[in-house]
Every structure is written in C-alpha cells, then in structure tokens.
Design an enzyme around this catalytic site. Structure first.
Site, PDB file in Angstrom:
ATOM      1  N   LYS A 132     -11.268  -1.992   5.924  1.00 43.84           N
ATOM      2  CA  LYS A 132     -10.127  -1.564   6.722  1.00 43.84           C
ATOM      3  C   LYS A 132     -10.665  -1.053   8.053  1.00 43.84           C
ATOM      4  CE  LYS A 132      -6.752   2.241   6.750  1.00 43.84           C
ATOM      5  NZ  LYS A 132      -5.963   3.161   5.909  1.00 43.84           N
TER       6      LYS A 132
ATOM      7  N   ARG B  10       0.533  10.410   0.229  1.00 44.29           N
ATOM      8  CA  ARG B  10       0.859  11.462   1.194  1.00 44.29           C
ATOM      9  C   ARG B  10       2.111  12.230   0.808  1.00 44.29           C
ATOM     10  NH1 ARG B  10       0.036   8.211   6.951  1.00 44.29           N
ATOM     11  NH2 ARG B  10      -1.905   7.128   6.375  1.00 44.29           N
TER      12      ARG B  10
ATOM     13  N   GLU C 122       0.849  -1.197   0.000  1.00 40.72           N
ATOM     14  CA  GLU C 122       0.000   0.000   0.000  1.00 40.72           C
ATOM     15  C   GLU C 122       0.883   1.244   0.000  1.00 40.72           C
ATOM     16  OE1 GLU C 122      -2.893   2.606   2.923  1.00 40.72           O
ATOM     17  OE2 GLU C 122      -2.662   0.462   3.349  1.00 40.72           O
TER      18      GLU C 122
ATOM     19  N   THR D 155      -4.829   6.120   1.266  1.00 40.83           N
ATOM     20  CA  THR D 155      -5.278   7.489   1.519  1.00 40.83           C
ATOM     21  C   THR D 155      -6.083   8.033   0.349  1.00 40.83           C
ATOM     22  OG1 THR D 155      -3.085   7.722   2.559  1.00 40.83           O
ATOM     23  CG2 THR D 155      -4.567   9.587   2.721  1.00 40.83           C
TER      24      THR D 155
END
Length: 214
Positions: free
Chosen positions: A135, A52, A48, A75
């Site tokens: 998640k 960011r 993953e 994200t």
C-alpha cells in the site's frame, strides 16, 4: 504459516479484482450487509473496513457473509488488531505502515497483508522481507502518482495500491502507472448516502469506479 511471498501473491489477486478498493468507515453494523451488497453489485468486490469505529469488527463479520465480497480489515496496527480482524472473518489486512511485530502476526495468522510504505527505503525493506504488493500511503501527501512512478524506476518489482487522497479526479493518474494495480478510495460510500440507505446510489458510484482506467 504464511510466507511474505504467499501473502503478496494473495494480496495481488485481491488487488486485481477491481481498479478501486472501497475504504470504509462504518459506524453502524446494521449498514454493513446492504453496503457490501451495493458495492459488490457495482463491481467492487474487495472491501476494506477500517478499524476506526467501535462497530468495525461486527461490520467485518456481517460483510464476510455477503456473497461475492472479499472483506479485509484496514488500519491494522498491532498483533491484537490482527487476531481480532482474523477472528471476525477478515480475508486480508491493510496497514498504514509496517513493523516487524505486525508482519510477524499476519504471517502467523495466515492473513495476507497490504503493508504500507511511502518511501523507497520502506519499500526496499519490505521487498527484502519478501513483500512485493504494498500500500502506498498517504498517497497524495507523499507526492502522488509522480512519487510512485519515481519509486518504480529503481524498484520495478514492487506493486502498489495507493490510498489517501485518491479521488475520481486523480484516480486515472495512479491507475495509468505500470506499478499500480488498484487504488483505495472512500468516495464510493459517502457517509450521507450510507446513513440515508441509498444503496442504489452507492451501487452506481461503485459501477463508475469499477470502470476507471489509467
């Protein structure tokens, strides 16, 4: 167009590849391919890459070319994030929460999503839409393994990948739960080791993580 059921089935297959999904914050795309190779060599093929950093999309592009790896984008917050991640080569997505616009965008883009949930109501809402692989975030701050176990009692058909505060010290607590498939962790790719190019060291951390059991 991907259905929520198909998305969850695909996400489940990815989650079952290893007990830990590395959560990666990478600032320099030149580190992407060797980092991915090190993690895959250690037995952690699902990666993953969090959106960011300015380099994140290029990191995904580079990692997507590494044999044996399955690269996802974390994200994801907006439909624009979904399009950019998909165009970069992401094979799955991860979001800290879930909105209808984000879910719609992932389904339209045929991008399997691990949507975030931290409460029974959030899990029920996603289950109602057809999502069964979620998640759990932020895991430790939301009650940790005890909270996931409690949610699993009345909602056993939902499976989780907890992230946020998961470490080698508590990973087994999560992985021992019947409604946890895997966990997300950043400790397998420490920034100092990435910056130093210590790929063998990262492979060893990945190998240890790949052997974790509940």
């Amino acid at each position: 167009m991907m259905t929520p059921q198909d998305a969850s089935a695909a996400a489940l297959r990815i989650a079952q590849m290893a007990p830990i999904i590395p959560v990666l914050v990478v600032d320099d795309a030149t580190h992407a391919a060797p980092l991915a190779r090190a993690l895959v060599a250690g037995g952690l093929p699902a990666l993953e890459v969090t959106l960011r950093t300015p380099a994140a999309l290029e990191v995904i592009r580079e990692m997507a070319g590494v044999a044996g790896g399955v690269v996802g984008a974390g994200t994801l917050l907006t439909p624009a994030d979904v399009k950019a991640a998909k165009d970069a080569g992401a094979q799955f997505g991860v979001s800290p929460g879930a909105t209808d616009r984000l879910l719609d965008a992932c389904e339209e883009a045929d991008l399997p999503l691990l949507p975030g949930a931290a409460t029974a109501s959030e899990a029920m809402r996603l289950l109602e839409r057809g999502y069964t692989m979620l998640k759990f975030f932020p895991a430790e701050a939301s009650g940790g393994a005890a909270a996931i176990k409690a949610i699993g009692a009345p909602i056993p058909q939902v499976m989780f990948c907890p992230t946020g505060g998961v470490s080698p010290a508590n990973a087994a607590d999560y992985l021992s739960l019947t409604n946890v498939v895997c966990a997300g962790g950043s400790w397998v790719a420490p920034q100092d080791m990435v910056l130093a190019g210590d790929w063998d060291g990262i492979t060893e951390l990945a190998r240890a993580a790949s052997q974790l059991k509940g």
